[in-house]
Design a protein around this motif. Sequence first.
Motif, PDB file in Angstrom:
ATOM      1  N   LEU A 180       0.836  -1.204   0.000  1.00  0.00           N
ATOM      2  CA  LEU A 180       0.000   0.000   0.000  1.00  0.00           C
ATOM      3  C   LEU A 180       0.877   1.263   0.000  1.00  0.00           C
ATOM      4  N   ALA A 181       1.909   1.265   0.863  1.00  0.00           N
ATOM      5  CA  ALA A 181       2.768   2.444   0.973  1.00  0.00           C
ATOM      6  C   ALA A 181       3.445   2.753  -0.360  1.00  0.00           C
ATOM      7  N   PHE A 182       3.936   1.720  -1.033  1.00  0.00           N
ATOM      8  CA  PHE A 182       4.635   1.952  -2.297  1.00  0.00           C
ATOM      9  C   PHE A 182       3.661   2.371  -3.389  1.00  0.00           C
ATOM     10  N   ARG A 236     -11.404  -7.670   1.323  1.00  0.00           N
ATOM     11  CA  ARG A 236      -9.987  -7.374   1.514  1.00  0.00           C
ATOM     12  C   ARG A 236      -9.141  -8.093   0.464  1.00  0.00           C
ATOM     13  N   LEU A 237      -9.427  -9.371   0.251  1.00  0.00           N
ATOM     14  CA  LEU A 237      -8.621 -10.156  -0.691  1.00  0.00           C
ATOM     15  C   LEU A 237      -8.824  -9.673  -2.125  1.00  0.00           C
ATOM     16  N   THR A 238     -10.071  -9.356  -2.466  1.00  0.00           N
ATOM     17  CA  THR A 238     -10.366  -8.900  -3.826  1.00  0.00           C
ATOM     18  C   THR A 238      -9.720  -7.544  -4.090  1.00  0.00           C
ATOM     19  N   SER A 239      -9.824  -6.614  -3.115  1.00  0.00           N
ATOM     20  CA  SER A 239      -9.238  -5.286  -3.333  1.00  0.00           C
ATOM     21  C   SER A 239      -7.720  -5.382  -3.407  1.00  0.00           C
ATOM     22  N   MET A 240      -7.128  -6.332  -2.669  1.00  0.00           N
ATOM     23  CA  MET A 240      -5.671  -6.524  -2.727  1.00  0.00           C
ATOM     24  C   MET A 240      -5.267  -7.125  -4.079  1.00  0.00           C
ATOM     25  N   ALA A 241      -6.081  -8.059  -4.592  1.00  0.00           N
ATOM     26  CA  ALA A 241      -5.805  -8.637  -5.920  1.00  0.00           C
ATOM     27  C   ALA A 241      -5.930  -7.549  -6.979  1.00  0.00           C
ATOM     28  N   PHE A 242      -6.874  -6.614  -6.776  1.00  0.00           N
ATOM     29  CA  PHE A 242      -7.041  -5.512  -7.717  1.00  0.00           C
ATOM     30  C   PHE A 242      -5.820  -4.587  -7.678  1.00  0.00           C
ATOM     31  N   ASN A 257      -8.285   3.008  -4.661  1.00  0.00           N
ATOM     32  CA  ASN A 257      -8.316   1.645  -4.121  1.00  0.00           C
ATOM     33  C   ASN A 257      -7.660   1.551  -2.732  1.00  0.00           C
ATOM     34  N   LEU A 258      -6.747   2.503  -2.417  1.00  0.00           N
ATOM     35  CA  LEU A 258      -6.021   2.415  -1.135  1.00  0.00           C
ATOM     36  C   LEU A 258      -6.957   2.498   0.082  1.00  0.00           C
ATOM     37  N   PRO A 259      -7.832   3.540   0.170  1.00  0.00           N
ATOM     38  CA  PRO A 259      -8.757   3.541   1.324  1.00  0.00           C
ATOM     39  C   PRO A 259      -9.728   2.364   1.294  1.00  0.00           C
ATOM     40  N   ILE A 260     -10.056   1.891   0.088  1.00  0.00           N
ATOM     41  CA  ILE A 260     -10.969   0.737  -0.004  1.00  0.00           C
ATOM     42  C   ILE A 260     -10.310  -0.486   0.639  1.00  0.00           C
ATOM     43  N   ILE A 261      -9.008  -0.694   0.342  1.00  0.00           N
ATOM     44  CA  ILE A 261      -8.291  -1.832   0.943  1.00  0.00           C
ATOM     45  C   ILE A 261      -8.246  -1.670   2.464  1.00  0.00           C
ATOM     46  N   LYS A 262      -7.843  -0.456   2.891  1.00  0.00           N
ATOM     47  CA  LYS A 262      -7.657  -0.207   4.336  1.00  0.00           C
ATOM     48  C   LYS A 262      -8.944  -0.468   5.118  1.00  0.00           C
ATOM     49  N   SER A 298     -11.794  -1.934   3.977  1.00  0.00           N
ATOM     50  CA  SER A 298     -12.663  -3.002   3.466  1.00  0.00           C
ATOM     51  C   SER A 298     -13.120  -3.933   4.594  1.00  0.00           C
ATOM     52  N   VAL A 299     -12.209  -4.134   5.572  1.00  0.00           N
ATOM     53  CA  VAL A 299     -12.549  -5.061   6.667  1.00  0.00           C
ATOM     54  C   VAL A 299     -13.521  -4.439   7.677  1.00  0.00           C
ATOM     55  N   GLU A 300     -13.695  -3.116   7.606  1.00  0.00           N
ATOM     56  CA  GLU A 300     -14.654  -2.458   8.498  1.00  0.00           C
ATOM     57  C   GLU A 300     -15.996  -2.253   7.772  1.00  0.00           C
ATOM     58  N   TRP A 301     -15.918  -1.945   6.471  1.00  0.00           N
ATOM     59  CA  TRP A 301     -17.127  -1.625   5.704  1.00  0.00           C
ATOM     60  C   TRP A 301     -17.956  -2.869   5.379  1.00  0.00           C
ATOM     61  N   TRP A 302     -17.271  -3.982   5.139  1.00  0.00           N
ATOM     62  CA  TRP A 302     -17.986  -5.207   4.797  1.00  0.00           C
ATOM     63  C   TRP A 302     -17.663  -6.292   5.828  1.00  0.00           C
ATOM     64  N   HIS A 303     -18.562  -7.236   5.993  1.00  0.00           N
ATOM     65  CA  HIS A 303     -18.277  -8.367   6.881  1.00  0.00           C
ATOM     66  C   HIS A 303     -17.453  -9.366   6.093  1.00  0.00           C
ATOM     67  N   THR A 304     -16.170  -9.429   6.409  1.00  0.00           N
ATOM     68  CA  THR A 304     -15.280 -10.264   5.610  1.00  0.00           C
ATOM     69  C   THR A 304     -14.723 -11.411   6.452  1.00  0.00           C
ATOM     70  N   LEU A 305     -14.172 -12.374   5.731  1.00  0.00           N
ATOM     71  CA  LEU A 305     -13.507 -13.492   6.404  1.00  0.00           C
ATOM     72  C   LEU A 305     -12.194 -13.004   7.014  1.00  0.00           C
ATOM     73  N   HIS A 306     -11.573 -12.050   6.313  1.00  0.00           N
ATOM     74  CA  HIS A 306     -10.315 -11.472   6.792  1.00  0.00           C
ATOM     75  C   HIS A 306     -10.588 -10.706   8.076  1.00  0.00           C
ATOM     76  N   GLN A 307      -9.703 -10.840   9.042  1.00  0.00           N
ATOM     77  CA  GLN A 307      -9.893 -10.136  10.313  1.00  0.00           C
ATOM     78  C   GLN A 307      -9.765  -8.625  10.132  1.00  0.00           C
TER      79      GLN A 307
END
Lengths: 237, 30
Positions: free
Chosen positions: A61-63, A121-127, A162-167, A169-178
Motif C-alpha cells: 500500500l505504501a509503495f 480485503r482479498l479482492t481489493s488486494m488482488a485488484f 483503491n487504497l482507502p478501499i483496501i484499508k 474493506s474489513v470495516e465496511w464489509w463483513h469479511t472473512l479477513h480479520q
Amino acid sequence: MMPKPSFFLNHSRTIAPMAFLSMTVLLAIGYGCVLDVPIDATQGEIFKILYIHVPSAWLALAFYGIVAFCSLVYIVWRNQVAGLIAYFSAWVGTIYTIVCLITGSIWGKPTWGTWWVWDARLTSMAFLLVLYIGYILLAKSFAHRAQGLKFAGFLAIIGSINLPIIKWSVEWWHTLHQSSSVFRLSGPAIAWPMLWPLLICAAGWLAYGLGIVCWLLHKELQHLKNQHEAILQQRSQ
Amino acid sequence: MNTYLWIAYGLGFLIYGIFLLVCLRYRRKR
C-alpha cells in the motif's frame, strides 16, 4: 524548487548500500526475535506468518502511495526523477503485493480452510496487483518513455482510490479477513511482545524497497548521464 | 515447525531474494 537529477545521482549511490545494510541488520534482529515470540493461544505457531504477510501488505500500500504521489509530481511539474521513482517503486510494490497474496493464501488454508475467497480485503488486494501490473505495462508500451510514464501516472492516480478501499474493506464489509489490529484509532489490539518484532521486520522490508529503488534510480541516472555526455562529445567532434 | 509456516517463509524469502538479485545485476540496455 525541485532538486536536480545530479542531486539524486550523487545521493542514491550512498543511500542504496546504507539501505541494504540497514535491511540486513533489521531483518536479522526482527526474525531473530520472531523465534522467541510467544505462540498464539488459538492459532498456534502458524500465526508467525504474520511477520512476513503484514509487512508485505503495509508496504504494498505504501509503495502504491509513492507511485501515485510521484506520478502526480511527474505530470504536474514534469520532474523526470519523480517519474523514474514512480516506475521503480511500482516494480517493488508488485513484489510486495505478490508476497502478501501468496503468504496470505498459505495462511488461509490451515486457518480458514480455503486458499482463496472473494471477500472484500482479498479482492481489493488482488485488484492492487492488477493496478501495479497495468501501470508497468502501460509505462512500457510507448515508444517514448515520457509518454508511457504520463499515461501510466494517470492510471496510478485514479487507481489510488483503491487504497482507502483496501484499508477499510474489513470495516465496511463483513469479511472473512480479520479487521485491523495495529493501525486503529483505539490503539493496537496486538500484544506488545508480538507487536515490536513486527515493526522491526516491517522497517527491514521498507529498507529493502527503498534500497532497490535507489539502486535502480542510480543505474538509470548514470546511464542517462553517459548517454548525454556521448552526444555532447559527438557534437564537438 | 508447521509445514505451512515453512512454505510461506520459504516462498516469501525466495521471491524477495530473486528480485533483489535481478535488480542488483540489472544492466540498462542501450
